[in-house]
Design a protein around this motif. Structure first.
Motif, PDB file in Angstrom:
ATOM      1  N   GLY A  56      21.519 -57.840  -4.506  1.00 39.16           N
ATOM      2  CA  GLY A  56      20.296 -57.107  -4.857  1.00 39.16           C
ATOM      3  C   GLY A  56      19.596 -57.699  -6.062  1.00 39.16           C
ATOM      4  O   GLY A  56      20.193 -57.827  -7.130  1.00 39.16           O
ATOM      5  N   VAL A  57      18.337 -58.099  -5.891  1.00 38.31           N
ATOM      6  CA  VAL A  57      17.533 -58.641  -6.985  1.00 38.31           C
ATOM      7  C   VAL A  57      16.169 -57.961  -6.971  1.00 38.31           C
ATOM      8  O   VAL A  57      15.774 -57.358  -5.979  1.00 38.31           O
ATOM      9  N   GLU A  58      15.463 -58.045  -8.082  1.00 40.07           N
ATOM     10  CA  GLU A  58      14.133 -57.451  -8.167  1.00 40.07           C
ATOM     11  C   GLU A  58      13.024 -58.472  -7.951  1.00 40.07           C
ATOM     12  O   GLU A  58      11.892 -58.105  -7.635  1.00 40.07           O
ATOM     13  N   LEU A  59      13.352 -59.747  -8.133  1.00 37.20           N
ATOM     14  CA  LEU A  59      12.329 -60.778  -8.057  1.00 37.20           C
ATOM     15  C   LEU A  59      12.930 -62.042  -7.453  1.00 37.20           C
ATOM     16  O   LEU A  59      13.999 -62.486  -7.864  1.00 37.20           O
ATOM     17  N   ILE A  60      12.250 -62.627  -6.479  1.00 34.13           N
ATOM     18  CA  ILE A  60      12.658 -63.892  -5.876  1.00 34.13           C
ATOM     19  C   ILE A  60      11.563 -64.921  -6.147  1.00 34.13           C
ATOM     20  O   ILE A  60      10.401 -64.680  -5.849  1.00 34.13           O
ATOM     21  N   ILE A  61      11.953 -66.034  -6.734  1.00 32.50           N
ATOM     22  CA  ILE A  61      11.031 -67.152  -6.917  1.00 32.50           C
ATOM     23  C   ILE A  61      11.576 -68.303  -6.087  1.00 32.50           C
ATOM     24  O   ILE A  61      12.678 -68.788  -6.350  1.00 32.50           O
ATOM     25  N   GLY A  62      10.834 -68.732  -5.083  1.00 26.38           N
ATOM     26  CA  GLY A  62      11.383 -69.743  -4.193  1.00 26.38           C
ATOM     27  C   GLY A  62      10.338 -70.619  -3.559  1.00 26.38           C
ATOM     28  O   GLY A  62       9.137 -70.333  -3.603  1.00 26.38           O
ATOM     29  N   THR A  63      10.814 -71.706  -2.955  1.00 27.49           N
ATOM     30  CA  THR A  63       9.943 -72.566  -2.153  1.00 27.49           C
ATOM     31  C   THR A  63       9.963 -72.052  -0.714  1.00 27.49           C
ATOM     32  O   THR A  63      10.956 -71.468  -0.279  1.00 27.49           O
ATOM     33  N   PRO A  64       8.890 -72.249   0.037  1.00 28.58           N
ATOM     34  CA  PRO A  64       8.844 -71.738   1.414  1.00 28.58           C
ATOM     35  C   PRO A  64       9.980 -72.255   2.285  1.00 28.58           C
ATOM     36  O   PRO A  64      10.568 -71.497   3.061  1.00 28.58           O
ATOM     37  N   GLY A  65      10.300 -73.547   2.152  1.00 31.69           N
ATOM     38  CA  GLY A  65      11.340 -74.125   2.998  1.00 31.69           C
ATOM     39  C   GLY A  65      12.696 -73.474   2.814  1.00 31.69           C
ATOM     40  O   GLY A  65      13.391 -73.160   3.787  1.00 31.69           O
ATOM     41  N   ARG A  66      13.078 -73.224   1.567  1.00 29.41           N
ATOM     42  CA  ARG A  66      14.384 -72.606   1.313  1.00 29.41           C
ATOM     43  C   ARG A  66      14.406 -71.146   1.779  1.00 29.41           C
ATOM     44  O   ARG A  66      15.399 -70.673   2.329  1.00 29.41           O
ATOM     45  N   LEU A  67      13.313 -70.440   1.582  1.00 28.56           N
ATOM     46  CA  LEU A  67      13.252 -69.056   2.055  1.00 28.56           C
ATOM     47  C   LEU A  67      13.370 -68.985   3.577  1.00 28.56           C
ATOM     48  O   LEU A  67      14.073 -68.120   4.118  1.00 28.56           O
ATOM     49  N   VAL A  68      12.714 -69.903   4.266  1.00 29.60           N
ATOM     50  CA  VAL A  68      12.799 -69.934   5.727  1.00 29.60           C
ATOM     51  C   VAL A  68      14.222 -70.267   6.170  1.00 29.60           C
ATOM     52  O   VAL A  68      14.746 -69.675   7.129  1.00 29.60           O
ATOM     53  N   ASP A  69      14.883 -71.204   5.489  1.00 31.11           N
ATOM     54  CA  ASP A  69      16.273 -71.537   5.808  1.00 31.11           C
ATOM     55  C   ASP A  69      17.171 -70.303   5.697  1.00 31.11           C
ATOM     56  O   ASP A  69      18.007 -70.033   6.560  1.00 31.11           O
ATOM     57  N   LEU A  70      16.996 -69.548   4.615  1.00 31.67           N
ATOM     58  CA  LEU A  70      17.805 -68.346   4.410  1.00 31.67           C
ATOM     59  C   LEU A  70      17.525 -67.300   5.486  1.00 31.67           C
ATOM     60  O   LEU A  70      18.443 -66.659   6.003  1.00 31.67           O
ATOM     61  N   LEU A  71      16.249 -67.144   5.824  1.00 29.37           N
ATOM     62  CA  LEU A  71      15.873 -66.120   6.799  1.00 29.37           C
ATOM     63  C   LEU A  71      16.362 -66.454   8.213  1.00 29.37           C
ATOM     64  O   LEU A  71      16.739 -65.563   8.979  1.00 29.37           O
ATOM     65  N   THR A  72      16.327 -67.745   8.557  1.00 30.44           N
ATOM     66  CA  THR A  72      16.693 -68.132   9.919  1.00 30.44           C
ATOM     67  C   THR A  72      18.193 -68.272  10.124  1.00 30.44           C
ATOM     68  O   THR A  72      18.687 -68.115  11.242  1.00 30.44           O
ATOM     69  N   LYS A  73      18.921 -68.516   9.058  1.00 29.46           N
ATOM     70  CA  LYS A  73      20.362 -68.756   9.199  1.00 29.46           C
ATOM     71  C   LYS A  73      21.215 -67.554   8.810  1.00 29.46           C
ATOM     72  O   LYS A  73      22.409 -67.516   9.112  1.00 29.46           O
ATOM     73  N   HIS A  74      20.623 -66.569   8.142  1.00 30.26           N
ATOM     74  CA  HIS A  74      21.410 -65.435   7.659  1.00 30.26           C
ATOM     75  C   HIS A  74      20.620 -64.136   7.840  1.00 30.26           C
ATOM     76  O   HIS A  74      19.391 -64.127   7.757  1.00 30.26           O
ATOM     77  N   PRO A  75      21.295 -63.027   8.047  1.00 25.54           N
ATOM     78  CA  PRO A  75      20.626 -61.727   8.226  1.00 25.54           C
ATOM     79  C   PRO A  75      20.185 -61.130   6.890  1.00 25.54           C
ATOM     80  O   PRO A  75      20.866 -60.280   6.309  1.00 25.54           O
ATOM     81  N   ILE A  76      19.064 -61.599   6.384  1.00 24.29           N
ATOM     82  CA  ILE A  76      18.546 -61.117   5.097  1.00 24.29           C
ATOM     83  C   ILE A  76      17.406 -60.143   5.361  1.00 24.29           C
ATOM     84  O   ILE A  76      16.474 -60.447   6.107  1.00 24.29           O
TER      85      ILE A  76
END
Length: 295
Positions: free
Chosen positions: A11-31
């Motif tokens: 659990g976090v309040e703020l995510i700072i990320g690049t689009p590519g890494r966020l997409v990797d996390l979303l497609t490979k893990h149930p976030i």
């Protein structure tokens, strides 16, 4: 990625990320990002025009109708059109710029906190002019970023600065290893390194809060990139200065550049105003304004 995945699940309040890494996390893990209520796209023109559009749209679709905020010092019409598809009841806000000039592109906002000084310098004399500035107590204000157009040029100029002026300078560009880039930036931000000679890699995306001065040694190919480069000298509204070298090698952007300078109230060198590569109407308007002021 495992460490980032663990932190997100905690659990976090703020995510700072690049689009590519966020997409990797979303497609490979149930976030689950359904609770995200605000999505911010920084440097939105660069983000959507240079290959990240699909990744950005995947992130947008993974969220549950958040408020979307788009930021950039330069937002061209193509991005404004895309914004209307992302936003409902869109509101456009200009900060720090005067957009009333009829000749000036309203999508470009120049920070008034940056004092711009434009110098006409022939290419074979630019190094000498830079060395004079760096040796001058009246004009040299570190920490300073010098922008050049090539990686080799950055290395050679940084070495020349050290040899001729005795000041410490290092180069920063895309061919350097990430560890080396971090070392150089760390030294710069800790006031251990007064001068960084960089390519456009430092023009966007990095908040160099302590930078007081920028020298645009090699004028970029677009006014948009120029605005971002000189913006490094004014963070959080603090005053800064930008010294810009220009000559006929930059004739491709003369018209838009002069328009930008005039809208910001910046003095235009006579060599630029009289250049045959500048549209005659701009030269006439400039001289009329100067004559009227003189009278």
């Amino acid at each position: 990625m495992p460490q980032q995945l663990y932190r997100l699940k905690q659990g976090v309040e703020l995510i700072i990320g690049t689009p590519g890494r966020l997409v990797d996390l979303l497609t490979k893990h149930p976030i689950d990002l359904s609770d995200v209520c605000v999505l911010v796209l920084d440097e939105v023109d660069c983000m959507l025009e240079k290959g990240f559009r699909d990744e950005v749209m995947l992130v947008v679709r993974a969220l549950s109708r958040p408020q979307v905020m788009l930021f950039s010092a330069t937002i061209p019409p193509s991005i404004e059109k895309l914004a209307t598809s992302l936003l409902k009841r869109a509101v456009q806000v200009f900060v720090g710029g005067n957009n009333t000039d009829t000749h000036h592109d309203n999508s470009i906002v120049v920070s008034h906190a940056v004092k711009q000084t434009v110098i006409w310098v022939e290419s074979n004399k630019k190094k000498t002019k830079l060395f004079d500035i760096l040796k001058s107590g009246a004009h040299y204000r570190p920490p300073l970023v010098v922008f050049v157009s090539s990686r080799v040029g950055a290395e050679l100029l940084a070495e020349a600065i050290c040899q001729v002026t005795g000041l410490k300078a290092e180069a920063l560009h895309g061919e350097k290893e990430m560890s080396e880039r971090r070392r150089v930036l760390g030294s710069f931000l800790m006031d251990e390194l007064p001068i960084v000679v960089a390519t456009g890699v430092l023009g966007r995306g990095l908040d160099l809060v302590k930078v007081k001065q920028v020298v645009v040694f090699d004028m970029p190919n677009s006014v948009e990139e120029y605005v971002h480069q000189i913006g490094r000298a004014s963070r959080l509204g603090m005053p800064g200065s930008a010294i810009v070298f220009i000559n006929n090698e930059n004739k491709g952007i003369f018209k838009s550049f002069v328009s930008l300078l005039q809208s910001s109230g910046v003095f235009v060198p006579k060599e630029l105003a009289n250049s045959p590569y500048l549209h005659s109407s701009y030269a006439v308007a400039y001289h009329h304004k100067r004559q009227k002021k003189h009278k």
